[in-house]
Design a protein around this motif. Sequence first.
Motif, PDB file in Angstrom:
ATOM      1  N   HIS A 192       0.945  -1.267  -0.179  1.00 34.12           N
ATOM      2  CA  HIS A 192      -0.150  -0.047   0.086  1.00 34.12           C
ATOM      3  C   HIS A 192       0.899   1.388   0.026  1.00 34.12           C
ATOM      4  O   HIS A 192       0.733   2.027   0.938  1.00 34.12           O
ATOM      5  CB  HIS A 192      -0.924  -0.033   1.162  1.00 34.12           C
ATOM      6  N   ARG A 193       1.779   1.584  -1.088  1.00 39.53           N
ATOM      7  CA  ARG A 193       2.565   2.456  -1.230  1.00 39.53           C
ATOM      8  C   ARG A 193       2.129   3.804  -2.176  1.00 39.53           C
ATOM      9  O   ARG A 193       2.652   3.995  -3.164  1.00 39.53           O
ATOM     10  CB  ARG A 193       3.808   1.871  -1.685  1.00 39.53           C
ATOM     11  N   THR A 194       0.720   4.214  -1.669  1.00 39.63           N
ATOM     12  CA  THR A 194       0.221   5.177  -2.498  1.00 39.63           C
ATOM     13  C   THR A 194       0.762   6.709  -1.799  1.00 39.63           C
ATOM     14  O   THR A 194       0.923   7.582  -2.793  1.00 39.63           O
ATOM     15  CB  THR A 194      -1.027   5.119  -2.411  1.00 39.63           C
ATOM     16  N   HIS A 195       0.659   6.668  -0.672  1.00 37.23           N
ATOM     17  CA  HIS A 195       1.090   8.037  -0.086  1.00 37.23           C
ATOM     18  C   HIS A 195       2.353   8.028   0.680  1.00 37.23           C
ATOM     19  O   HIS A 195       2.731   6.831   1.493  1.00 37.23           O
ATOM     20  CB  HIS A 195      -0.135   8.608   0.679  1.00 37.23           C
ATOM     21  N   LEU A 196       3.124   8.993   0.923  1.00 37.54           N
ATOM     22  CA  LEU A 196       4.292   9.027   1.511  1.00 37.54           C
ATOM     23  C   LEU A 196       3.894   8.819   3.021  1.00 37.54           C
ATOM     24  O   LEU A 196       4.751   8.191   3.918  1.00 37.54           O
ATOM     25  CB  LEU A 196       5.201  10.263   1.360  1.00 37.54           C
ATOM     26  N   LEU A 197       3.025   9.580   3.502  1.00 30.54           N
ATOM     27  CA  LEU A 197       2.517   9.398   4.889  1.00 30.54           C
ATOM     28  C   LEU A 197       2.146   7.897   5.431  1.00 30.54           C
ATOM     29  O   LEU A 197       2.298   7.614   6.435  1.00 30.54           O
ATOM     30  CB  LEU A 197       1.264  10.263   5.154  1.00 30.54           C
ATOM     31  N   SER A 198       1.540   7.242   4.661  1.00 24.98           N
ATOM     32  CA  SER A 198       1.132   5.811   4.810  1.00 24.98           C
ATOM     33  C   SER A 198       2.387   4.958   4.956  1.00 24.98           C
ATOM     34  O   SER A 198       2.673   4.010   5.818  1.00 24.98           O
ATOM     35  CB  SER A 198      -0.019   5.234   3.797  1.00 24.98           C
ATOM     36  N   ALA A 199       3.220   5.204   3.976  1.00 27.61           N
ATOM     37  CA  ALA A 199       4.472   4.311   4.266  1.00 27.61           C
ATOM     38  C   ALA A 199       5.410   4.867   5.405  1.00 27.61           C
ATOM     39  O   ALA A 199       5.921   4.023   6.092  1.00 27.61           O
ATOM     40  CB  ALA A 199       5.434   4.851   2.769  1.00 27.61           C
ATOM     41  N   LEU A 200       5.388   6.161   5.983  1.00 26.81           N
ATOM     42  CA  LEU A 200       6.090   6.474   6.937  1.00 26.81           C
ATOM     43  C   LEU A 200       5.323   5.866   8.376  1.00 26.81           C
ATOM     44  O   LEU A 200       5.837   5.444   9.332  1.00 26.81           O
ATOM     45  CB  LEU A 200       6.113   8.210   7.418  1.00 26.81           C
ATOM     46  N   LEU A 201       3.794   6.003   8.287  1.00 28.73           N
ATOM     47  CA  LEU A 201       3.164   5.135   9.480  1.00 28.73           C
ATOM     48  C   LEU A 201       3.402   3.529   9.645  1.00 28.73           C
ATOM     49  O   LEU A 201       3.526   2.978  10.689  1.00 28.73           O
ATOM     50  CB  LEU A 201       1.754   5.281   9.279  1.00 28.73           C
ATOM     51  N   CYS A 202       3.604   2.995   8.537  1.00 29.49           N
ATOM     52  CA  CYS A 202       4.071   1.419   8.508  1.00 29.49           C
ATOM     53  C   CYS A 202       5.477   1.469   9.062  1.00 29.49           C
ATOM     54  O   CYS A 202       5.580   0.449   9.574  1.00 29.49           O
ATOM     55  CB  CYS A 202       4.002   1.107   6.902  1.00 29.49           C
ATOM     56  N   LEU A 203       6.240   2.428   8.587  1.00 29.21           N
ATOM     57  CA  LEU A 203       7.592   2.239   9.131  1.00 29.21           C
ATOM     58  C   LEU A 203       7.770   2.557  10.788  1.00 29.21           C
ATOM     59  O   LEU A 203       8.485   1.834  11.325  1.00 29.21           O
ATOM     60  CB  LEU A 203       8.574   3.276   8.429  1.00 29.21           C
ATOM     61  N   GLU A 204       6.903   3.241  11.033  1.00 34.08           N
ATOM     62  CA  GLU A 204       6.852   3.753  12.715  1.00 34.08           C
ATOM     63  C   GLU A 204       6.143   2.356  13.316  1.00 34.08           C
ATOM     64  O   GLU A 204       6.724   2.250  14.400  1.00 34.08           O
ATOM     65  CB  GLU A 204       6.048   4.956  12.961  1.00 34.08           C
ATOM     66  N   GLY A 205       5.337   1.849  12.797  1.00 33.95           N
ATOM     67  CA  GLY A 205       4.579   0.768  13.205  1.00 33.95           C
ATOM     68  C   GLY A 205       5.741  -0.486  13.419  1.00 33.95           C
ATOM     69  O   GLY A 205       5.558  -1.333  14.594  1.00 33.95           O
ATOM     70  N   MET A 206       6.385  -0.519  12.472  1.00 32.73           N
ATOM     71  CA  MET A 206       7.568  -1.886  12.662  1.00 32.73           C
ATOM     72  C   MET A 206       8.475  -1.175  13.533  1.00 32.73           C
ATOM     73  O   MET A 206       8.815  -2.252  14.479  1.00 32.73           O
ATOM     74  CB  MET A 206       8.133  -1.785  11.094  1.00 32.73           C
ATOM     75  N   MET A 207       8.927  -0.402  13.592  1.00 32.95           N
ATOM     76  CA  MET A 207       9.994   0.098  14.639  1.00 32.95           C
ATOM     77  C   MET A 207       9.321   0.259  15.873  1.00 32.95           C
ATOM     78  O   MET A 207      10.023  -0.200  16.923  1.00 32.95           O
ATOM     79  CB  MET A 207      10.295   1.574  14.419  1.00 32.95           C
ATOM     80  N   LEU A 208       7.930   0.398  16.188  1.00 35.50           N
ATOM     81  CA  LEU A 208       7.526   0.180  17.475  1.00 35.50           C
ATOM     82  C   LEU A 208       7.520  -1.209  17.827  1.00 35.50           C
ATOM     83  O   LEU A 208       7.658  -1.580  19.215  1.00 35.50           O
ATOM     84  CB  LEU A 208       5.943   0.964  17.519  1.00 35.50           C
ATOM     85  N   SER A 209       6.903  -2.149  17.065  1.00 34.40           N
ATOM     86  CA  SER A 209       6.759  -3.567  17.456  1.00 34.40           C
ATOM     87  C   SER A 209       8.381  -3.953  17.674  1.00 34.40           C
ATOM     88  O   SER A 209       8.685  -4.999  18.649  1.00 34.40           O
ATOM     89  CB  SER A 209       6.290  -4.507  16.243  1.00 34.40           C
ATOM     90  N   LEU A 210       9.284  -3.692  17.034  1.00 34.53           N
ATOM     91  CA  LEU A 210      10.696  -3.864  17.302  1.00 34.53           C
ATOM     92  C   LEU A 210      11.157  -3.248  18.555  1.00 34.53           C
ATOM     93  O   LEU A 210      12.014  -4.315  19.456  1.00 34.53           O
ATOM     94  CB  LEU A 210      11.697  -3.223  16.175  1.00 34.53           C
ATOM     95  N   PHE A 211      10.791  -2.339  19.042  1.00 36.93           N
ATOM     96  CA  PHE A 211      11.233  -1.540  20.212  1.00 36.93           C
ATOM     97  C   PHE A 211      10.459  -2.462  21.493  1.00 36.93           C
ATOM     98  O   PHE A 211      11.265  -2.788  22.340  1.00 36.93           O
ATOM     99  CB  PHE A 211      10.865  -0.172  20.512  1.00 36.93           C
ATOM    100  N   ILE A 212       9.343  -2.663  21.423  1.00 40.32           N
ATOM    101  CA  ILE A 212       8.646  -3.518  22.402  1.00 40.32           C
ATOM    102  C   ILE A 212       9.027  -4.937  22.488  1.00 40.32           C
ATOM    103  O   ILE A 212       9.466  -5.246  23.762  1.00 40.32           O
ATOM    104  CB  ILE A 212       7.117  -3.150  22.326  1.00 40.32           C
ATOM    105  N   ALA A 213       9.243  -5.488  21.415  1.00 44.46           N
ATOM    106  CA  ALA A 213       9.812  -6.830  21.408  1.00 44.46           C
ATOM    107  C   ALA A 213      11.508  -6.819  22.028  1.00 44.46           C
ATOM    108  O   ALA A 213      11.678  -7.743  22.843  1.00 44.46           O
ATOM    109  CB  ALA A 213       9.996  -7.584  20.033  1.00 44.46           C
ATOM    110  N   LEU A 214      12.096  -5.854  21.747  1.00 43.69           N
ATOM    111  CA  LEU A 214      13.586  -5.696  22.281  1.00 43.69           C
ATOM    112  C   LEU A 214      13.490  -5.313  23.941  1.00 43.69           C
ATOM    113  O   LEU A 214      14.401  -6.065  24.479  1.00 43.69           O
ATOM    114  CB  LEU A 214      14.391  -4.680  21.351  1.00 43.69           C
ATOM    115  N   ALA A 215      12.689  -4.513  24.136  1.00 41.36           N
ATOM    116  CA  ALA A 215      12.254  -4.392  25.505  1.00 41.36           C
ATOM    117  C   ALA A 215      11.946  -5.471  26.530  1.00 41.36           C
ATOM    118  O   ALA A 215      12.454  -5.670  27.607  1.00 41.36           O
ATOM    119  CB  ALA A 215      11.496  -3.142  25.743  1.00 41.36           C
ATOM    120  N   LEU A 216      11.170  -6.435  25.965  1.00 38.93           N
ATOM    121  CA  LEU A 216      10.651  -7.291  26.635  1.00 38.93           C
ATOM    122  C   LEU A 216      11.636  -8.543  26.689  1.00 38.93           C
ATOM    123  O   LEU A 216      11.903  -9.209  27.473  1.00 38.93           O
ATOM    124  CB  LEU A 216       9.323  -7.865  26.117  1.00 38.93           C
TER     125      LEU A 216
END
Length: 98
Positions: free
Chosen positions: A22-46
Amino acid sequence: MTPVHFSFSSAFMLGLMGLAFHRTHLLSALLCLEGMMLSLFIALALWTMQLESTMFSAAPMLLLAFSACEASAGLALLVATARTHGTDRLQNLSLLQC
């Protein structure tokens, strides 16, 4: 696979699939990247909490700092793109056009 591990890996995969398909808008791509980084952060913290070791305790904070830098650079690119091209659609962007 524990339910916690499944939830974080599925959140990462959902972000990756959203970024890939779903790469239609730059904002949606940035939100997907932020979701990936958030899941990595929580997994690494746990993971560091489960190890009960102080050796890896700085890793989640370092990942969070890199995530904040990535978000600020992405938002700066979004603002610059919206000013020059008038939209954030990725189909209108071309590397050959200034």
